[in-house]
Design a protein around this motif. Structure first.
Motif, mmCIF file in Angstrom:
data_model
loop_
_atom_site.group_PDB
_atom_site.id
_atom_site.type_symbol
_atom_site.label_atom_id
_atom_site.label_comp_id
_atom_site.label_asym_id
_atom_site.label_seq_id
_atom_site.Cartn_x
_atom_site.Cartn_y
_atom_site.Cartn_z
ATOM 1 N N MET A 1 0.820 -1.186 0.000
ATOM 2 C CA MET A 1 0.000 0.000 0.000
ATOM 3 C C MET A 1 0.869 1.256 0.000
ATOM 4 N N ALA A 2 1.900 1.258 0.781
ATOM 5 C CA ALA A 2 2.750 2.442 0.870
ATOM 6 C C ALA A 2 3.420 2.740 -0.466
ATOM 7 N N ALA A 3 3.726 1.703 -1.219
ATOM 8 C CA ALA A 3 4.361 1.911 -2.524
ATOM 9 C C ALA A 3 3.423 2.662 -3.465
ATOM 10 N N ALA A 4 2.136 2.420 -3.361
ATOM 11 C CA ALA A 4 1.167 3.113 -4.220
ATOM 12 C C ALA A 4 1.159 4.616 -3.934
ATOM 13 N N GLU A 5 1.203 4.966 -2.654
ATOM 14 C CA GLU A 5 1.234 6.392 -2.296
ATOM 15 C C GLU A 5 2.514 7.057 -2.783
ATOM 16 N N GLN A 6 3.623 6.350 -2.656
ATOM 17 C CA GLN A 6 4.897 6.910 -3.106
ATOM 18 C C GLN A 6 4.911 7.088 -4.625
ATOM 19 N N LYS A 7 4.356 6.123 -5.334
ATOM 20 C CA LYS A 7 4.304 6.221 -6.801
ATOM 21 C C LYS A 7 3.402 7.381 -7.225
ATOM 22 N N ALA A 8 2.257 7.539 -6.571
ATOM 23 C CA ALA A 8 1.347 8.645 -6.888
ATOM 24 C C ALA A 8 2.018 9.984 -6.594
ATOM 25 N N ARG A 9 2.729 10.056 -5.490
ATOM 26 C CA ARG A 9 3.425 11.296 -5.133
ATOM 27 C C ARG A 9 4.465 11.659 -6.199
ATOM 28 N N THR A 10 5.215 10.677 -6.657
ATOM 29 C CA THR A 10 6.206 10.918 -7.712
ATOM 30 C C THR A 10 5.532 11.373 -9.000
ATOM 31 N N THR A 11 4.401 10.772 -9.315
ATOM 32 C CA THR A 11 3.656 11.171 -10.513
ATOM 33 C C THR A 11 3.193 12.618 -10.391
ATOM 34 N N TYR A 12 2.669 12.985 -9.238
ATOM 35 C CA TYR A 12 2.234 14.369 -9.031
ATOM 36 C C TYR A 12 3.408 15.334 -9.112
ATOM 37 N N ASP A 13 4.561 14.953 -8.569
ATOM 38 C CA ASP A 13 5.755 15.798 -8.677
ATOM 39 C C ASP A 13 6.135 16.017 -10.139
ATOM 40 N N ASN A 14 6.084 14.951 -10.927
ATOM 41 C CA ASN A 14 6.417 15.065 -12.352
ATOM 42 C C ASN A 14 5.432 15.968 -13.086
ATOM 43 N N ILE A 15 4.159 15.849 -12.768
ATOM 44 C CA ILE A 15 3.145 16.700 -13.402
ATOM 45 C C ILE A 15 3.382 18.157 -13.030
ATOM 46 N N LEU A 16 3.697 18.414 -11.753
ATOM 47 C CA LEU A 16 3.914 19.788 -11.307
ATOM 48 C C LEU A 16 5.127 20.429 -11.984
ATOM 49 N N ARG A 17 6.105 19.628 -12.356
ATOM 50 C CA ARG A 17 7.261 20.175 -13.071
ATOM 51 C C ARG A 17 6.890 20.649 -14.478
ATOM 52 N N LEU A 18 5.869 20.017 -15.049
ATOM 53 C CA LEU A 18 5.474 20.331 -16.418
ATOM 54 C C LEU A 18 4.400 21.411 -16.510
ATOM 55 N N VAL A 19 3.533 21.476 -15.503
ATOM 56 C CA VAL A 19 2.364 22.358 -15.561
ATOM 57 C C VAL A 19 2.723 23.758 -15.077
ATOM 58 N N LYS A 20 2.282 24.750 -15.837
ATOM 59 C CA LYS A 20 2.494 26.158 -15.453
ATOM 60 C C LYS A 20 1.200 26.855 -15.046
ATOM 61 N N ASP A 21 0.077 26.257 -15.384
ATOM 62 C CA ASP A 21 -1.233 26.838 -15.099
ATOM 63 C C ASP A 21 -1.609 26.597 -13.629
ATOM 64 N N ALA A 22 -1.890 27.668 -12.891
ATOM 65 C CA ALA A 22 -2.220 27.553 -11.468
ATOM 66 C C ALA A 22 -3.516 26.788 -11.232
ATOM 67 N N ASP A 26 -2.771 23.737 -8.652
ATOM 68 C CA ASP A 26 -3.314 23.752 -7.292
ATOM 69 C C ASP A 26 -3.983 22.428 -6.907
ATOM 70 N N PRO A 27 -4.872 21.884 -7.738
ATOM 71 C CA PRO A 27 -5.460 20.579 -7.367
ATOM 72 C C PRO A 27 -4.415 19.459 -7.321
ATOM 73 N N ILE A 28 -3.414 19.527 -8.193
ATOM 74 C CA ILE A 28 -2.365 18.511 -8.186
ATOM 75 C C ILE A 28 -1.557 18.614 -6.886
ATOM 76 N N GLU A 33 -0.225 16.398 -1.538
ATOM 77 C CA GLU A 33 -0.221 16.492 -0.077
ATOM 78 C C GLU A 33 -1.068 15.388 0.557
ATOM 79 N N ARG A 34 -2.169 15.073 -0.083
ATOM 80 C CA ARG A 34 -3.036 14.005 0.425
ATOM 81 C C ARG A 34 -2.305 12.665 0.412
ATOM 82 N N GLU A 35 -1.522 12.409 -0.633
ATOM 83 C CA GLU A 35 -0.754 11.169 -0.701
ATOM 84 C C GLU A 35 0.302 11.113 0.398
ATOM 85 N N ILE A 36 0.899 12.248 0.711
ATOM 86 C CA ILE A 36 1.892 12.286 1.789
ATOM 87 C C ILE A 36 1.230 11.927 3.118
ATOM 88 N N VAL A 37 0.048 12.490 3.360
ATOM 89 C CA VAL A 37 -0.682 12.186 4.596
ATOM 90 C C VAL A 37 -1.089 10.720 4.632
#
Length: 87
Positions: A1-22, A26-28, A33-37
């Motif tokens: 289960m923990a691996a799924a949260e870590q993978k989702a967090r990495t995916t969100y980090d990658n998306i945030l590097r590409l996205v410039k639109d606030a 913001d939802p990403i 943050e929800r995955e970290i919790v």
């Protein structure tokens, strides 16, 4: 289960590097943050479960439970542990 949260967090980090639109970022960030919790809560739940598992399941972690028991009436017979009393 923990691996799924870590993978989702990495995916969100990658998306945030590409996205410039606030409006997209913001939802990403919220989801990230929800995955970290979730990861933290999973770790806490696992720790609590492991602590309580040891206290309630005495026989599963007690090596004395599986030790051979000899009859108190007589010493064990040569070559075996059966004293003949039927116990």
């Amino acid at each position: 289960m923990a691996a799924a949260e870590q993978k989702a967090r990495t995916t969100y980090d990658n998306i945030l590097r590409l996205v410039k639109d606030a409006e997209v970022a913001d939802p990403i960030r919220f989801l990230r943050e929800r995955e970290i919790v979730h990861y933290q809560r999973f770790g806490e739940a696992l720790r609590i479960t492991q602590e309580h598992l040891d206290s309630r399941n005495f026989y599963a972690f007690n090596p004395e439970f599986d030790a051979p028991v000899f009859c108190q009436a007589a010493p064990p017979a040569p070559g075996g542990s059966d004293c003949g009393c039927g116990k």
